[in-house]
Design a protein around this motif. Structure first.
Motif, short mmCIF file in Angstrom:
data_model
loop_
_atom_site.label_atom_id
_atom_site.label_comp_id
_atom_site.label_asym_id
_atom_site.label_seq_id
_atom_site.Cartn_x
_atom_site.Cartn_y
_atom_site.Cartn_z
N LYS A 155 -0.60 28.46 -49.34
CA LYS A 155 -1.29 29.59 -48.75
C LYS A 155 -2.78 29.26 -48.59
CE LYS A 155 -3.25 32.52 -52.07
NZ LYS A 155 -4.04 31.77 -52.99
N HIS A 185 2.61 29.82 -55.97
CA HIS A 185 2.84 29.22 -57.29
C HIS A 185 3.19 30.27 -58.35
CE1 HIS A 185 -1.39 30.24 -58.14
NE2 HIS A 185 -1.15 30.00 -59.41
N TYR A 186 2.99 31.56 -58.04
CA TYR A 186 3.43 32.57 -59.01
C TYR A 186 4.95 32.55 -59.18
CZ TYR A 186 -0.74 34.48 -60.85
OH TYR A 186 -1.88 34.61 -61.59
N LYS A 189 6.08 30.46 -62.16
CA LYS A 189 5.71 30.79 -63.54
C LYS A 189 6.95 31.19 -64.35
CE LYS A 189 0.96 32.06 -62.51
NZ LYS A 189 0.09 31.14 -63.26
N PHE A 221 -3.52 41.59 -62.10
CA PHE A 221 -4.09 40.24 -62.19
C PHE A 221 -5.57 40.39 -62.48
CE2 PHE A 221 -6.74 37.09 -60.17
CZ PHE A 221 -6.15 35.87 -60.48
N GLU A 223 -9.14 38.17 -63.70
CA GLU A 223 -9.75 36.88 -64.05
C GLU A 223 -11.14 37.15 -64.60
OE1 GLU A 223 -7.90 33.20 -61.43
OE2 GLU A 223 -9.61 34.26 -60.62
N ARG A 230 -16.10 28.32 -54.84
CA ARG A 230 -15.24 28.50 -53.67
C ARG A 230 -15.58 29.76 -52.89
NH1 ARG A 230 -10.24 30.77 -55.80
NH2 ARG A 230 -8.99 29.73 -54.23
N ASP A 242 -6.09 36.76 -51.13
CA ASP A 242 -6.05 35.66 -52.09
C ASP A 242 -4.96 35.88 -53.16
OD1 ASP A 242 -7.18 33.19 -53.10
OD2 ASP A 242 -8.04 34.35 -54.75
N ILE A 243 -4.77 37.10 -53.56
CA ILE A 243 -3.89 37.37 -54.71
C ILE A 243 -2.79 38.41 -54.41
CG2 ILE A 243 -3.81 38.26 -57.09
CD1 ILE A 243 -5.36 35.66 -56.97
N HIS A 247 0.76 36.57 -54.30
CA HIS A 247 1.23 36.45 -55.68
C HIS A 247 1.80 37.77 -56.22
CE1 HIS A 247 -0.57 32.63 -55.39
NE2 HIS A 247 -1.78 32.92 -55.83
N LYS A 333 -11.63 39.72 -59.74
CA LYS A 333 -12.34 38.54 -60.24
C LYS A 333 -13.53 39.03 -61.06
CE LYS A 333 -10.48 35.20 -57.51
NZ LYS A 333 -10.12 33.87 -57.97
N ARG A 338 -8.99 37.51 -68.81
CA ARG A 338 -8.04 36.87 -67.90
C ARG A 338 -6.64 37.24 -68.33
NH1 ARG A 338 -5.26 31.77 -68.02
NH2 ARG A 338 -4.45 31.33 -65.93
N GLN A 369 0.67 35.69 -68.25
CA GLN A 369 -0.32 34.77 -68.81
C GLN A 369 -1.53 35.55 -69.28
OE1 GLN A 369 -0.89 32.70 -65.08
NE2 GLN A 369 -2.84 33.67 -64.77
C1 BG6 Z 1 -4.91 31.07 -56.45
C2 BG6 Z 1 -6.09 31.82 -55.96
O1 BG6 Z 1 -3.86 31.19 -55.53
O2 BG6 Z 1 -4.50 31.59 -57.70
C3 BG6 Z 1 -7.22 31.76 -56.98
O3 BG6 Z 1 -6.54 31.27 -54.73
C4 BG6 Z 1 -6.74 32.19 -58.34
O4 BG6 Z 1 -8.30 32.59 -56.57
C5 BG6 Z 1 -5.46 31.46 -58.71
O5 BG6 Z 1 -7.76 31.89 -59.27
C6 BG6 Z 1 -4.87 32.04 -59.99
O6 BG6 Z 1 -3.80 31.26 -60.42
P1 BG6 Z 1 -3.37 31.29 -61.94
O7 BG6 Z 1 -2.11 30.51 -61.96
O8 BG6 Z 1 -4.49 30.67 -62.71
O9 BG6 Z 1 -3.19 32.73 -62.30
#
Ligand code: BG6
Length: 481
Positions: A155, A185-186, A189, A221, A223, A230, A242-243, A247, A333, A338, A369
């Motif tokens: 993405k 990538h979510y 997990k 989510f 962080e 970035r 982004d999220i 995700h 963010k 986190r 997480q």
């Molecule tokens: C990415 C986003 O896809 O996922 C980032 O672009 C984000 O902004 C990241 O920090 C979070 O991934 P994870 O696996 O650390 O929760």
């Protein structure tokens, strides 16, 4: 397992994603014996002029950090399997020489007839169409019938419905859907992969998982760092693209979908897409956007940026199971902590003879997480002579329960899936379209300045307006776990 030699081609080999995710995942797979070492070759491709050894030393630099002496030995072996080709992303010459290298490797391994080629695009999406054209024109695997060519993309897949559809059409002209692996990538997990098992293999949940029993669902989510480093990318996209659009929405699909006919990837994705198609248009009154103070100090961020770094959005699913259940999507963010979790809050117990309502409702929490866990919050008698109640937990913390089982990195698992040809944990084209359909009107309102983020302090919980919105849905805050 398939036979024949395997070529893994990392495009964008000198970039950040390759460094942070792709090469570490490949090394971990190699270390655990998942890439048959004699047969695999990894080709890095990028514009930077490097020799094979330059790339190997770079990779050694970041993969050797904190590695045991045993791992360092395996790393040296791993690096021997890596070659580098430099060239532009629209350069026929570059891709011809890449093809030559791959073919030579295949011939040397005497398995030209059954070789496999996996192209991993660790690149900005703007170059996907040209890179895919180059692969299609110059680097296709000619091995029939057992060989294959697959493309892995990251993405963001577009910025809104129209641009995503355009990208899908461009890639779709070159490759068939079974060749395309859209990574989210979510989906790699551990606790996300556990969702289907939890929901459909446990009698506990079957009768409860619906609007009759569940009051609201939160998918969160957070962080505790900002967009440092970035800002340029982020400012164009914002937290929803982004999220949330990917995700969190993927997680929601697995939480809300009906039971698939089987575990076949198409059956699972058929059910996911139905959830997305059942989401009602977002009501802007049920949206709070935030931007942390100091975000615009980043020189790569525009001075009058309207980009949200935080959003709370209530989604409504229009179907028999979920009508009336607020689905609260929350992402931010530069917050106080986190964490990523799914929080399913049940309705009040009717006829509460203990008068314990104030202590909170039953909740089932899945923490993705950090520190994977799932726990059920329930009301119990307070131990002791008094007849009073407290909230307690049935707790399955992975760190305690599965101490000796390392939890694989999402990327490791997903790359292995691409090699095995399993698309279950990848986003299908129609899912992508449905996901963009949900958020595009809101995103356009933000892009046009009709919806604006409110400021919040970095390191805080985010804007108080978001807590107020959540309270309005009827969510009851219980004691923190
Ligand atoms: C990415 C986003 O896809 O996922 C980032 O672009 C984000 O902004 C990241 O920090 C979070 O991934 P994870 O696996 O650390 O929760």
């Amino acid at each position: 397992t398939e036979m024949g030699c395997l070529s893994l081609i990392v495009l964008g080999a000198s970039g950040d994603l390759a460094k942070k995710k792709t090469f570490p995942a490949l090394f971990n797979l190699f270390r655990q014996g998942f890439l048959q070492s004699n047969e695999v070759h990894i080709f890095g491709y990028a514009r930077t002029k490097l020799s094979d050894d330059d790339l190997r030393e770079r990779i050694r630099g970041y993969l050797s950090k904190g590695a045991s002496s045993e791992d360092l030995e395996i790393l040296s072996d791993f690096l021997k399997h890596i070659k580098y080709v430099s060239g532009g992303y629209d350069s026929a010459e570059g891709f011809l020489s890449l093809n030559k290298e791959i073919s030579e490797h295949e011939l040397a391994k005497n398995s030209y007839g059954s070789s496999r080629r996996l192209f991993y695009l660790a690149l900005p999406p703007s170059v996907y169409p040209s890179v895919c054209k180059m692969i299609k024109s110059y680097c296709m695997n000619q091995a029939v019938p057992t060989g294959w060519t697959r493309i892995v993309v990251e993405k963001p897949f577009g910025k809104d419905l129209a641009s995503a559809e355009e990208l899908s059409a461009q890639l779709g002209e070159l490759f068939d859907e079974p060749q395309l692996y859209r990574i989210d990538h979510y989906l790699g997990k551990e606790l996300v992969q556990n969702l289907l098992v939890l929901r459909f293999a446990n009698r506990f949940f079957l009768p409860l998982w619906n609007r009759d029993n569940i009051h609201n669902i939160q998918i969160v989510f957070r962080e505790d760092f900002g967009t440092e480093g970035r800002g340029g990318y982020f400012d164009e996209y914002g937290i929803i693209r982004d999220i949330i659009q990917n995700h969190l929405l993927q997680v929601l699909c697995l939480v809300a979908m009906e039971k698939p006919v089987s575990l076949r990837p198409e059956h699972i994705r058929d059910e996911k897409v139905k959830v997305l198609q059942s989401v009602l248009p977002i009501n802007n009154d049920e949206v709070v956007l935030g931007q942390y103070e100091g975000y615009k100090d980043d020189p790569t961020v525009s001075k009058d940026s309207n980009t949200p770094t935080f959003a709370t959005i209530v989604l409504r699913i229009h179907n028999e199971r979920w009508e009336g259940v607020p689905i609260i999507m929350k992402a931010g963010k530069a917050l106080s902590s986190r964490k990523a979790e799914i929080r399913v809050q049940f309705k009040d117990v009717p006829g509460d003879i203990f008068r314990c309502k104030k202590q909170g409702r039953n909740e089932f929490v899945i923490r993705l997480q950090p520190k994977e866990a799932m726990y059920m919050k329930l009301t119990v008698k307070k131990p002791g002579l008094d007849m009073s109640t407290i909230q307690s937990e049935l707790d399955l913390s992975y760190g305690q329960r599965y101490q000796d089982v390392p939890i694989p990195e999402a990327y490791e698992r997903l790359i292995l899936d691409t090699i095995r040809g399993d698309q279950q944990h990848f986003v299908r084209r129609d899912e992508l379209r449905a996901a963009w359909e949900i958020f595009t009107p809101l995103l356009h309102d933000i892009d046009d300045g009709k919806m604006k983020p409110v400021p919040y302090k970095p390191g805080s919980r985010g804007p108080h307006e978001a807590d107020e919105l959540v309270a309005k849905t009827g969510y009851v805050q219980t004691h923190g776990y």
